[in-house]
Enzyme design. Sequence first.
Site, PDB file in Angstrom:
ATOM      1  N   SER A  92       0.824  -1.218   0.000  1.00 43.39           N
ATOM      2  CA  SER A  92       0.000   0.000   0.000  1.00 43.39           C
ATOM      3  C   SER A  92       0.846   1.249   0.000  1.00 43.39           C
ATOM      4  CB  SER A  92      -0.810   0.078   1.296  1.00 43.39           C
ATOM      5  OG  SER A  92      -1.623  -1.018   1.442  1.00 43.39           O
TER       6      SER A  92
ATOM      7  N   HIS B  63      -0.677  -2.068  -7.310  1.00 39.06           N
ATOM      8  CA  HIS B  63      -1.453  -1.844  -6.086  1.00 39.06           C
ATOM      9  C   HIS B  63      -2.957  -1.944  -6.347  1.00 39.06           C
ATOM     10  CE1 HIS B  63      -2.916   1.102  -2.814  1.00 39.06           C
ATOM     11  NE2 HIS B  63      -2.801  -0.103  -2.303  1.00 39.06           N
TER      12      HIS B  63
ATOM     13  N   GLU C  23      -3.036   0.612  -9.323  1.00 38.86           N
ATOM     14  CA  GLU C  23      -1.943   1.535  -9.615  1.00 38.86           C
ATOM     15  C   GLU C  23      -0.688   0.728  -9.970  1.00 38.86           C
ATOM     16  OE1 GLU C  23      -3.104   5.092  -6.459  1.00 38.86           O
ATOM     17  OE2 GLU C  23      -2.036   3.348  -5.728  1.00 38.86           O
TER      18      GLU C  23
ATOM     19  N   ASN D  73      -3.635   6.372  -1.770  1.00 34.32           N
ATOM     20  CA  ASN D  73      -3.353   6.326  -0.331  1.00 34.32           C
ATOM     21  C   ASN D  73      -2.784   7.637   0.198  1.00 34.32           C
ATOM     22  OD1 ASN D  73      -4.495   3.932   0.229  1.00 34.32           O
ATOM     23  ND2 ASN D  73      -2.619   2.742   0.169  1.00 34.32           N
TER      24      ASN D  73
HETATM   25  P1  NAI Z   1      -3.356  -9.572   5.796  1.00 36.07           P
HETATM   26  O1  NAI Z   1      -2.705  -9.400   7.104  1.00 36.07           O
HETATM   27  O2  NAI Z   1      -4.831  -9.692   5.709  1.00 36.07           O
HETATM   28  O3  NAI Z   1      -2.702 -10.801   4.992  1.00 36.07           O
HETATM   29  C1  NAI Z   1      -1.328 -11.018   4.925  1.00 36.07           C
HETATM   30  C2  NAI Z   1      -1.085 -12.507   4.788  1.00 36.07           C
HETATM   31  O4  NAI Z   1       0.303 -12.730   4.517  1.00 36.07           O
HETATM   32  C3  NAI Z   1      -1.423 -13.313   6.052  1.00 36.07           C
HETATM   33  O5  NAI Z   1      -2.404 -14.283   5.739  1.00 36.07           O
HETATM   34  C4  NAI Z   1      -0.091 -13.943   6.469  1.00 36.07           C
HETATM   35  O6  NAI Z   1      -0.244 -15.258   6.960  1.00 36.07           O
HETATM   36  C5  NAI Z   1       0.663 -13.941   5.143  1.00 36.07           C
HETATM   37  N1  NAI Z   1       2.124 -13.928   5.282  1.00 36.07           N
HETATM   38  C6  NAI Z   1       2.885 -13.218   6.135  1.00 36.07           C
HETATM   39  N2  NAI Z   1       4.190 -13.450   5.893  1.00 36.07           N
HETATM   40  C7  NAI Z   1       4.243 -14.320   4.866  1.00 36.07           C
HETATM   41  C8  NAI Z   1       5.302 -14.919   4.138  1.00 36.07           C
HETATM   42  N3  NAI Z   1       6.589 -14.656   4.409  1.00 36.07           N
HETATM   43  N4  NAI Z   1       4.998 -15.761   3.138  1.00 36.07           N
HETATM   44  C9  NAI Z   1       3.701 -16.029   2.830  1.00 36.07           C
HETATM   45  N5  NAI Z   1       2.659 -15.499   3.483  1.00 36.07           N
HETATM   46  C10 NAI Z   1       2.925 -14.642   4.473  1.00 36.07           C
HETATM   47  O7  NAI Z   1      -2.841  -8.294   4.934  1.00 36.07           O
HETATM   48  P2  NAI Z   1      -3.570  -7.555   3.728  1.00 36.07           P
HETATM   49  O8  NAI Z   1      -4.466  -6.510   4.254  1.00 36.07           O
HETATM   50  O9  NAI Z   1      -4.085  -8.559   2.755  1.00 36.07           O
HETATM   51  O10 NAI Z   1      -2.320  -6.786   3.076  1.00 36.07           O
HETATM   52  C11 NAI Z   1      -1.377  -7.482   2.302  1.00 36.07           C
HETATM   53  C12 NAI Z   1      -0.606  -6.481   1.447  1.00 36.07           C
HETATM   54  O11 NAI Z   1      -1.527  -5.801   0.595  1.00 36.07           O
HETATM   55  C13 NAI Z   1       0.123  -5.413   2.277  1.00 36.07           C
HETATM   56  O12 NAI Z   1       1.338  -5.088   1.652  1.00 36.07           O
HETATM   57  C14 NAI Z   1      -0.841  -4.232   2.217  1.00 36.07           C
HETATM   58  O13 NAI Z   1      -0.179  -3.015   2.331  1.00 36.07           O
HETATM   59  C15 NAI Z   1      -1.441  -4.399   0.819  1.00 36.07           C
HETATM   60  N6  NAI Z   1      -2.765  -3.821   0.611  1.00 36.07           N
HETATM   61  C16 NAI Z   1      -3.747  -3.943   1.574  1.00 36.07           C
HETATM   62  C17 NAI Z   1      -4.988  -3.373   1.377  1.00 36.07           C
HETATM   63  C18 NAI Z   1      -6.078  -3.498   2.388  1.00 36.07           C
HETATM   64  O14 NAI Z   1      -7.102  -2.799   2.249  1.00 36.07           O
HETATM   65  N7  NAI Z   1      -5.965  -4.331   3.412  1.00 36.07           N
HETATM   66  C19 NAI Z   1      -5.301  -2.631   0.130  1.00 36.07           C
HETATM   67  C20 NAI Z   1      -4.240  -2.666  -0.843  1.00 36.07           C
HETATM   68  C21 NAI Z   1      -3.010  -3.196  -0.582  1.00 36.07           C
END
Ligand code: NAI
Length: 290
Positions: free
Chosen positions: A123, A144, A156, A195
């Site tokens: 993000s 993104h 993006e 963002n």
């Molecule tokens: P989340 O916390 O819901 O999911 C992250 C997942 O990654 C977890 O299931 C975890 O078990 C897994 N994980 C952690 N380390 C790992 C590794 N080394 N190898 C494989 N899996 C691993 O996080 P979320 O919200 O899905 O965010 C993920 C990415 O997307 C972040 O970089 C965030 O900035 C980005 N993002 C999030 C948005 C949102 O609204 N939540 C919107 C757009 C981008």
Amino acid sequence: MNVEQIKNVAVIGAGNMGHQIAALLAIHGYETRCMDTDRKVLEKAETFFTGYLDKQVNEGRLSEKEAQKAAAKLHVTQDLEKAVVPADFVIEAIVEMLDVKRKLFSKMDKLAPKHAILATNSSYIVSSKIADATSRPDKVCNMHFFNPALVMKLVEVVKGEHVSEETAEVAYQLIEKIGKKPVMLNKEVEGFLINRIVRVIRFEAYWLHEMGIASIEDIDSACVHGLGHPMGPFRLNDLVGLDLTYTMATEKFKSTGNPVDLPYTSLVKKYAQGKFGRKTGEGWYTYPNE
Ligand code: NAI
């Protein structure tokens, strides 16, 4: 590589974002391997995908045959190697922590085919901070998506100085192929377009709330009825995840050292209580059924 040569994709991280990005790719015909270290997250992703496809069929948006085809395209795994070795294109969607992402990209670089593009869904973090952990910086870019990825149109793509024309172009075209609306950023900037804009609104909303000027509900209502936003900043924060917002702020502070980048007190309190928003059943609002 051109976009037509992409057949196999990998999505690393099946949380809030990853499971929907994987679903999107599978529905558009890509052989999709979705990897997460957490078995439960993968089970949840599979259940979600089955339910989502059923709903699409029931509501006439997909035929039975199309749904079956999509279901056969999505594979989940806890094994990074299985996901990345066959991949032409990888989208990383793991926790928003620079050192964790760098470690992952370094591993993926050793596993993925030489032609593969490694994109991050971060993000906030620009890909140049990750690209130098690999031997292919020209093939590492930001891509993104927005939450929920199956619904939101915008993606993006960021063409940092280290990113080749070909990588940026293929990433952009892949987004079009999966029915989304790409925008290209010609230079890197942390937080990209949306963002950065949302952050200003969110910080202002926290301040108004902490000063006791209006309630959370009224601040949200003002943005919905006065600005035409589909939801207010607190409701949106619950959807995105307060854990992510907290981590983004602390990561930014780590890199700038500027106290204005520190998370607001009310956010720190919620974070300490484990109230991360919809995913935990409570954030700024409560969600008894989630
Ligand atoms: P989340 O916390 O819901 O999911 C992250 C997942 O990654 C977890 O299931 C975890 O078990 C897994 N994980 C952690 N380390 C790992 C590794 N080394 N190898 C494989 N899996 C691993 O996080 P979320 O919200 O899905 O965010 C993920 C990415 O997307 C972040 O970089 C965030 O900035 C980005 N993002 C999030 C948005 C949102 O609204 N939540 C919107 C757009 C981008």
